[in-house]
Design a protein around this motif. Structure first.
Motif, mmCIF file in Angstrom:
data_model
loop_
_atom_site.group_PDB
_atom_site.id
_atom_site.type_symbol
_atom_site.label_atom_id
_atom_site.label_comp_id
_atom_site.label_asym_id
_atom_site.label_seq_id
_atom_site.Cartn_x
_atom_site.Cartn_y
_atom_site.Cartn_z
ATOM 1 N N ILE A 19 37.642 -13.530 30.301
ATOM 2 C CA ILE A 19 37.633 -14.167 29.014
ATOM 3 C C ILE A 19 36.530 -15.186 29.479
ATOM 4 N N VAL A 20 35.278 -15.106 28.677
ATOM 5 C CA VAL A 20 34.164 -15.879 28.984
ATOM 6 C C VAL A 20 34.548 -17.428 28.707
ATOM 7 N N PRO A 21 34.303 -18.381 29.437
ATOM 8 C CA PRO A 21 34.827 -19.657 28.842
ATOM 9 C C PRO A 21 34.547 -20.047 27.613
ATOM 10 N N ASN A 22 35.257 -20.947 26.989
ATOM 11 C CA ASN A 22 35.187 -21.322 25.769
ATOM 12 C C ASN A 22 35.008 -20.511 24.457
ATOM 13 N N THR A 23 35.590 -19.163 24.864
ATOM 14 C CA THR A 23 35.627 -18.325 23.820
ATOM 15 C C THR A 23 37.144 -17.533 23.817
ATOM 16 N N HIS A 40 37.310 -24.343 29.343
ATOM 17 C CA HIS A 40 36.829 -24.665 30.688
ATOM 18 C C HIS A 40 36.568 -26.063 30.402
ATOM 19 N N ASP A 41 36.997 -27.015 31.287
ATOM 20 C CA ASP A 41 36.755 -28.508 31.293
ATOM 21 C C ASP A 41 35.592 -28.850 31.877
ATOM 22 N N GLY A 42 34.568 -27.696 32.542
ATOM 23 C CA GLY A 42 33.432 -28.254 32.855
ATOM 24 C C GLY A 42 33.212 -28.920 33.989
ATOM 25 N N ARG A 43 34.294 -28.811 34.982
ATOM 26 C CA ARG A 43 34.352 -29.346 36.285
ATOM 27 C C ARG A 43 34.006 -28.474 37.448
ATOM 28 N N ASP A 44 34.678 -27.696 37.596
ATOM 29 C CA ASP A 44 34.315 -26.451 38.427
ATOM 30 C C ASP A 44 35.102 -25.116 37.929
ATOM 31 N N ARG A 67 37.334 -14.303 17.095
ATOM 32 C CA ARG A 67 35.800 -14.583 17.174
ATOM 33 C C ARG A 67 35.210 -15.800 16.897
ATOM 34 N N GLY A 68 36.164 -16.813 16.571
ATOM 35 C CA GLY A 68 35.546 -18.013 15.963
ATOM 36 C C GLY A 68 34.881 -18.941 17.139
ATOM 37 N N LEU A 69 34.434 -19.858 16.668
ATOM 38 C CA LEU A 69 33.706 -21.064 17.630
ATOM 39 C C LEU A 69 34.853 -21.957 18.122
ATOM 40 N N VAL A 70 34.833 -22.223 19.201
ATOM 41 C CA VAL A 70 36.058 -23.297 19.914
ATOM 42 C C VAL A 70 35.096 -24.650 19.893
ATOM 43 N N GLY A 71 35.841 -25.639 19.574
ATOM 44 C CA GLY A 71 35.344 -26.998 19.746
ATOM 45 C C GLY A 71 36.292 -27.986 19.441
ATOM 46 N N ASN A 72 35.872 -29.209 18.984
ATOM 47 C CA ASN A 72 37.141 -30.344 18.979
ATOM 48 C C ASN A 72 36.611 -31.095 17.953
ATOM 49 N N LEU A 73 37.839 -31.584 17.120
ATOM 50 C CA LEU A 73 37.592 -32.398 16.231
ATOM 51 C C LEU A 73 38.569 -33.709 16.463
#
Length: 119
Positions: A19-23, A40-44, A67-73
């Motif tokens: 699974i590609v990170p953030n998908t 993925h939190d972006g550290r390593d 298939r949606g876009l992952v993000g935060n509110l």
């Protein structure tokens, strides 16, 4: 609509690196489509979290949430449906724009390099 208490067994869905990170990806679990997301939190490369929600978007009546876009509110981690852009909380399944159209969630974890979903 959380199903965590119902989790009697765990099913390996795929390798975490599949699974590609953030998908997300869609998996069939006990005859039901489940959208599984890797964040993925972006550290390593080892810091990843996974979430599992229903893949069916009741607003558009289509199985598309994986298939949606992952993000935060704010503090909420969400996926935006690719059709009407409604936001679904990945922890609770709540649809932020139409709470009556929330989706189920399943417990998810990473173990031994695989993504596991409880059902």
């Amino acid at each position: 609509m959380k199903r965590e208490n119902e989790a009697a067994s765990w099913t390996a869905i795929c390798g975490v690196e599949d699974i590609v990170p953030n998908t997300g990806v869609c998996a069939l679990l006990n005859g039901e489509q489940v959208a599984v997301f890797r964040l993925h939190d972006g550290r390593d490369g080892t810091d990843a979290r996974v979430f599992a929600i229903g893949n069916y978007d009741p607003n558009s009546e289509a199985s598309v949430l994986s298939r949606g876009l992952v993000g935060n509110l704010g503090e909420r981690i969400v996926v935006a449906s690719p059709i009407y852009k409604h936001h679904f909380d990945l922890q609770t399944g709540e649809c932020l724009e139409a709470p009556e159209n929330s989706v189920p969630t399943w417990p998810a974890r990473i173990e031994a390099g695989k993504v596991w979903v409880g059902a």
